[in-house]
Design a protein around this motif. Structure first.
Motif, PDB file in Angstrom:
ATOM      1  N   GLY A   1      -7.943 -19.174 -36.224  1.00  0.00           N
ATOM      2  CA  GLY A   1      -8.322 -19.931 -37.406  1.00  0.00           C
ATOM      3  C   GLY A   1      -9.805 -19.903 -37.708  1.00  0.00           C
ATOM      4  N   ILE A   2     -10.628 -20.128 -36.689  1.00  0.00           N
ATOM      5  CA  ILE A   2     -12.070 -20.203 -36.960  1.00  0.00           C
ATOM      6  C   ILE A   2     -12.677 -18.846 -37.291  1.00  0.00           C
ATOM      7  N   ALA A   3     -12.026 -17.767 -36.862  1.00  0.00           N
ATOM      8  CA  ALA A   3     -12.570 -16.425 -37.110  1.00  0.00           C
ATOM      9  C   ALA A   3     -11.894 -15.718 -38.284  1.00  0.00           C
ATOM     10  N   ALA A   4     -10.933 -16.353 -38.927  1.00  0.00           N
ATOM     11  CA  ALA A   4     -10.123 -15.689 -39.952  1.00  0.00           C
ATOM     12  C   ALA A   4     -10.944 -15.086 -41.082  1.00  0.00           C
ATOM     13  N   GLY A   5     -11.985 -15.742 -41.533  1.00  0.00           N
ATOM     14  CA  GLY A   5     -12.750 -15.263 -42.680  1.00  0.00           C
ATOM     15  C   GLY A   5     -13.798 -14.219 -42.374  1.00  0.00           C
ATOM     16  N   PHE A   6     -13.981 -13.890 -41.102  1.00  0.00           N
ATOM     17  CA  PHE A   6     -15.060 -12.979 -40.729  1.00  0.00           C
ATOM     18  C   PHE A   6     -14.636 -11.514 -40.640  1.00  0.00           C
ATOM     19  N   GLY A   7     -13.377 -11.212 -40.828  1.00  0.00           N
ATOM     20  CA  GLY A   7     -12.913  -9.839 -40.741  1.00  0.00           C
ATOM     21  C   GLY A   7     -13.323  -9.027 -41.957  1.00  0.00           C
TER      22      GLY A   7
ATOM     23  N   VAL B   1     -16.823  -9.866 -43.559  1.00  0.00           N
ATOM     24  CA  VAL B   1     -16.750 -11.188 -44.184  1.00  0.00           C
ATOM     25  C   VAL B   1     -15.810 -11.156 -45.386  1.00  0.00           C
ATOM     26  N   GLY B   2     -14.643 -11.659 -45.166  1.00  0.00           N
ATOM     27  CA  GLY B   2     -13.666 -11.799 -46.232  1.00  0.00           C
ATOM     28  C   GLY B   2     -13.145 -10.502 -46.808  1.00  0.00           C
ATOM     29  N   GLY B   3     -13.220  -9.433 -46.057  1.00  0.00           N
ATOM     30  CA  GLY B   3     -12.700  -8.158 -46.523  1.00  0.00           C
ATOM     31  C   GLY B   3     -13.588  -7.431 -47.513  1.00  0.00           C
ATOM     32  N   SER B   4     -14.844  -7.859 -47.639  1.00  0.00           N
ATOM     33  CA  SER B   4     -15.765  -7.198 -48.576  1.00  0.00           C
ATOM     34  C   SER B   4     -16.286  -5.874 -48.031  1.00  0.00           C
TER      35      SER B   4
ATOM     36  N   ILE C   1     -18.774  -7.807 -34.448  1.00  0.00           N
ATOM     37  CA  ILE C   1     -20.056  -8.438 -34.120  1.00  0.00           C
ATOM     38  C   ILE C   1     -19.996  -9.912 -34.489  1.00  0.00           C
ATOM     39  N   SER C   2     -19.478 -10.213 -35.671  1.00  0.00           N
ATOM     40  CA  SER C   2     -19.356 -11.619 -36.084  1.00  0.00           C
ATOM     41  C   SER C   2     -18.549 -12.410 -35.064  1.00  0.00           C
ATOM     42  N   GLY C   3     -17.466 -11.830 -34.569  1.00  0.00           N
ATOM     43  CA  GLY C   3     -16.661 -12.497 -33.556  1.00  0.00           C
ATOM     44  C   GLY C   3     -17.432 -12.732 -32.271  1.00  0.00           C
ATOM     45  N   GLY C   4     -18.255 -11.767 -31.892  1.00  0.00           N
ATOM     46  CA  GLY C   4     -19.085 -11.933 -30.700  1.00  0.00           C
ATOM     47  C   GLY C   4     -20.117 -13.030 -30.865  1.00  0.00           C
ATOM     48  N   VAL C   5     -20.748 -13.081 -32.027  1.00  0.00           N
ATOM     49  CA  VAL C   5     -21.758 -14.110 -32.296  1.00  0.00           C
ATOM     50  C   VAL C   5     -21.097 -15.490 -32.350  1.00  0.00           C
ATOM     51  N   LEU C   6     -19.932 -15.562 -32.963  1.00  0.00           N
ATOM     52  CA  LEU C   6     -19.193 -16.820 -33.008  1.00  0.00           C
ATOM     53  C   LEU C   6     -18.836 -17.275 -31.594  1.00  0.00           C
TER      54      LEU C   6
END
Length: 145
Positions: free
Chosen positions: A38-44, A47-50, A58-63
């Motif tokens: 849930g908390i990482a859903a928007g980071f794929g 960021v949001g599929g952009s 990397i975003s997942g690692g930083v989170l």
């Protein structure tokens, strides 16, 4: 626990790159796998599929670092910068779109990618991000204060 294998399996089960990395560290963060997803859903997808922003792995690692070091923002910043630097050193870039265009790591795979026989681009990014984060956390644990 083989976190690289767990992340690989999460990604193969249609979770995004960020979710797969955060989920692999659920045992350390104290969050359930569902909470991690849930908390990482928007980071794929950058960021949001952009695909324009930072790679989801990397975003997942930083989170994950934020979840592991919530009481020390300065240390979390330093570890996050080092994690991103190591990823850039491995693949030459950190932007999702640029990584997708260049497809680094598919010909000369990282140790985790070789071990797991991960051959597709995003699977390689995910397992390598987990591998790099584990190395960083080991280095941090062994750091003299």
């Amino acid at each position: 626990m083989d976190r690289c294998a767990l992340a690989y399996e999460l990604h193969r089960n249609r979770n995004n790159c960020a979710q797969s990395v955060v989920g692999a560290f659920s045992d350390l963060t104290g969050l359930s796998l569902e909470q991690c997803m849930g908390i990482a859903a928007g980071f794929g997808g950058g960021v949001g599929g952009s695909y324009e922003e930072l790679c989801g792995a990397i975003s997942g690692g930083v989170l994950t670092l934020g979840l592991l070091f919530p009481e020390n923002k300065r240390r979390c910043y330093a570890l996050s910068m080092e994690f991103r630097r190591r990823f850039q050193e491995a693949f030459g870039r950190t932007c999702c779109r640029e990584l997708l265009e260049a497809r680094p790591g598919t010909s000369e795979r990282t140790p985790a990618a070789k071990r797991l026989n991960a051959a597709t681009h995003c699977n390689i990014m995910v397992v390598t991000a987990v591998e790099l984060l584990e190395e960083l956390l080991r280095d941090e644990k062994n750091r003299p204060d």
